[in-house]
Enzyme design. Structure first.
Site, PDB file in Angstrom:
ATOM      1  N   PHE A  83       0.820  -1.209   0.000  1.00 31.40           N
ATOM      2  CA  PHE A  83       0.000   0.000   0.000  1.00 31.40           C
ATOM      3  C   PHE A  83       0.856   1.263   0.000  1.00 31.40           C
ATOM      4  O   PHE A  83       0.438   2.303  -0.517  1.00 31.40           O
ATOM      5  CB  PHE A  83      -0.934  -0.016   1.218  1.00 31.40           C
ATOM      6  N   HIS A 140      -9.347  -7.601   2.654  1.00 33.95           N
ATOM      7  CA  HIS A 140      -8.181  -6.720   2.729  1.00 33.95           C
ATOM      8  C   HIS A 140      -7.314  -6.854   1.471  1.00 33.95           C
ATOM      9  O   HIS A 140      -6.815  -5.852   0.939  1.00 33.95           O
ATOM     10  CB  HIS A 140      -7.376  -7.059   3.990  1.00 33.95           C
ATOM     11  N   PHE A 189       5.336  -1.874 -12.498  1.00 33.22           N
ATOM     12  CA  PHE A 189       4.542  -2.648 -11.546  1.00 33.22           C
ATOM     13  C   PHE A 189       5.145  -4.044 -11.415  1.00 33.22           C
ATOM     14  O   PHE A 189       5.061  -4.858 -12.328  1.00 33.22           O
ATOM     15  CB  PHE A 189       3.093  -2.743 -12.037  1.00 33.22           C
ATOM     16  N   ILE A 231      -0.650 -11.683  -0.716  1.00 36.46           N
ATOM     17  CA  ILE A 231      -1.205 -13.042  -0.770  1.00 36.46           C
ATOM     18  C   ILE A 231      -2.607 -13.003  -0.176  1.00 36.46           C
ATOM     19  O   ILE A 231      -2.805 -12.484   0.922  1.00 36.46           O
ATOM     20  CB  ILE A 231      -0.308 -14.025   0.004  1.00 36.46           C
TER      21      ILE A 231
END
Length: 154
Positions: free
Chosen positions: A56, A87, A111, A81
């Site tokens: 994040f 979440h 990315f 994972i």
């Protein structure tokens, strides 16, 4: 006219932003990226590593680095994972959006976040059956950095 960038890293300065969360995977992704960059001619002194807590947080640092124009490319590496809650979806979606947005500053932002359903899949993408996604991200960074330079000369 077709434009294709060379895959040589000589003279490139690359930032690698790595998430510490799931470090048993992200350490291997980082090693794969560094190895690939060096094999393609990027000297060790031109590779800077930035560590962040989790996926994040990758976009924040990637954006700051892209804005500085000090690097020819920024590679983001992380591993998310899936667990038993939603979440995973929030982290993956927001990390992807933020990393894509970081590329709006004119520096290629790559990315390299592995998103998987299981630890086994993550391990496969960090250097076993599915190759090393960190190394793949490094190839993309070299190509995009060189393509960006070509486009600046058009």
């Amino acid at each position: 006219m077709n434009y294709s960038a060379k895959l040589t890293g000589e003279g490139l300065k690359i930032a690698v932003v790595t998430s510490r969360f799931n470090h048993f995977i992200t350490d291997r992704l980082t090693e794969g990226a560094i190895d690939t960059l060096e094999r393609h001619g990027v000297v060790k002194e031109d590779i800077d590593i930035f560590l962040v807590p989790g996926a994040f947080e990758l976009p924040f640092v990637a954006s700051k680095l892209a804005q500085k124009k000090k690097y020819d490319a920024v590679i983001t590496l992380g591993c998310v994972i899936r667990g038993a809650t939603t979440h995973y979806d929030y982290v993956c979606n927001e990390a992807a959006k933020g990393i894509a947005k970081a590329g709006e500053y004119g520096t290629p932002v790559i990315f390299g976040v592995v998103t998987t359903e299981s630890i086994e899949q993550a391990i496969e993408r960090a250097g076993t059956k599915a190759g090393n996604k960190g190394g793949e991200a490094a190839i993309s960074a070299i190509e995009m950095a060189n393509l960006n330079k070509m486009m600046d000369e058009l």
